[in-house]
Design an enzyme around this catalytic site. Sequence first.
Site, PDB file in Angstrom:
ATOM      1  CG  ASP A 136       4.546  -7.904  -4.213  1.00  0.00           C
ATOM      2  OD1 ASP A 136       5.748  -8.674  -4.449  1.00  0.00           O
ATOM      3  OD2 ASP A 136       4.860  -6.764  -3.940  1.00  0.00           O
ATOM      4  CG  HIS A 195       1.983  -2.512  -5.672  1.00  0.00           C
ATOM      5  ND1 HIS A 195       1.871  -3.473  -4.677  1.00  0.00           N
ATOM      6  CD2 HIS A 195       0.625  -1.830  -5.727  1.00  0.00           C
ATOM      7  CE1 HIS A 195       0.644  -3.135  -4.195  1.00  0.00           C
ATOM      8  NE2 HIS A 195      -0.030  -2.112  -4.650  1.00  0.00           N
ATOM      9  CG  HIS A 229       8.823  -8.705  -3.004  1.00  0.00           C
ATOM     10  ND1 HIS A 229       8.354  -7.974  -1.910  1.00  0.00           N
ATOM     11  CD2 HIS A 229       8.644  -7.800  -4.058  1.00  0.00           C
ATOM     12  CE1 HIS A 229       7.823  -6.825  -2.247  1.00  0.00           C
ATOM     13  NE2 HIS A 229       7.838  -6.652  -3.752  1.00  0.00           N
ATOM     14  CG  HIS A 250      -0.089  -7.763  -3.106  1.00  0.00           C
ATOM     15  ND1 HIS A 250       0.852  -7.486  -1.962  1.00  0.00           N
ATOM     16  CD2 HIS A 250       0.646  -6.990  -4.009  1.00  0.00           C
ATOM     17  CE1 HIS A 250       1.647  -6.645  -2.034  1.00  0.00           C
ATOM     18  NE2 HIS A 250       1.582  -6.145  -3.266  1.00  0.00           N
ATOM     19  CG  HIS A 286       1.203  -6.435  -7.897  1.00  0.00           C
ATOM     20  ND1 HIS A 286       2.108  -7.435  -7.963  1.00  0.00           N
ATOM     21  CD2 HIS A 286       1.510  -5.576  -6.815  1.00  0.00           C
ATOM     22  CE1 HIS A 286       3.210  -7.154  -6.858  1.00  0.00           C
ATOM     23  NE2 HIS A 286       2.876  -5.869  -6.276  1.00  0.00           N
ATOM     24  CG  ASP A 304       8.044  -3.339  -5.907  1.00  0.00           C
ATOM     25  OD1 ASP A 304       6.770  -2.764  -5.979  1.00  0.00           O
ATOM     26  OD2 ASP A 304       8.087  -4.209  -5.178  1.00  0.00           O
ATOM     27  CG  HIS A 305       6.079  -6.325  -8.690  1.00  0.00           C
ATOM     28  ND1 HIS A 305       6.171  -7.488  -8.470  1.00  0.00           N
ATOM     29  CD2 HIS A 305       6.023  -5.616  -7.584  1.00  0.00           C
ATOM     30  CE1 HIS A 305       6.649  -7.928  -7.456  1.00  0.00           C
ATOM     31  NE2 HIS A 305       6.312  -6.721  -6.609  1.00  0.00           N
TER      32      HIS A 305
END
Length: 310
Positions: free
Chosen positions: A210, A63, A268, A139, A61, A65-66
């Site tokens: 996530d 976000h 995570h 998520h 996804h 942090d990914h």
Amino acid sequence: MPLCVTFLGTAGAVPTTERNPSGIFVAREGEQLLFDAGEGTQRQLMRFGTGFSISHLFVTHLHGDHVLGIPGLLQTMDFNDREKPLAIHTPHGTRRKLKGLVNAVGNRPSFPVRISEVGDGDVAYRAEEYEVRAFETDHNTNSVGYALLEDERKGRFDRERAEELGVPVGPKFSQLHEGNSVELEDGTVVHPEQVVGEPRPGRSIVYTGDTRPTVTTIEAADEPDLLIHDATFADDRADRAAKTAHSTARGAAEIAARAGAKRLALMHISSRYAGYTDDHIQQARETFDGEVFVPDDGDELEIPYPDADV
Ligand SMILES: [Zn+2]
């Protein structure tokens, strides 16, 4: 044939001095796959000596942090005169945003970057002996997890039995193992089922990215050899896990138990648990009796065949 996982980044949304944002590196028979690329992923690849010959990047996804590691990683690949194409797989509805990241610094990479969207059940990548399949996750944004599923392998060849039946050592052995009947000099026909055992299962890895605990993860693979699951929180923040569409270690363990997973990697991890993950482990063990661990960045795991000890 080794199937090896390197945990590049195991942090939650905020990195710590010990944990980088999300990144999972998988090597199989000379092929390199990357799942998510949080900020700093390229340095993790260097630190842990994996190399940069990644052919496919699977994004769970969008976000930060990914995915914030993608521009830097691609720039370095470019500096290294990469020519080989890179395939990026990303959830439905995120292609444009991802393309923006790929071209973030204004210069298009000089090597081909192919971005394709995937949804629940789609085969993102079909390789010769395995596939990577996307599955829906929960998520609160467009998100998928990925399952790497190896094909069944041929059954064991019973060499002694073949010799007993009078099959001469040589090409007829491999013909039988390939599933073809062979005729001997005296006219006898030997069939593969006489000398080849039942097909043997391949290995499988499921990576959720996530997500809240969800049944689609259970359905992603039958008894996965490794389940890498969101475990952002321990029980003390179960309400927050539900609210932010993440999982607790216990929630991850319930999914692992229901999926019949052999190993569970809790990923995570929120920065609030920096340096202390005993609760994660303990709470997961109360629900799941397979192997549970919280990987550190740089940890490597070689996945054995399910029948390796048989
Ligand atoms: Zn997220």
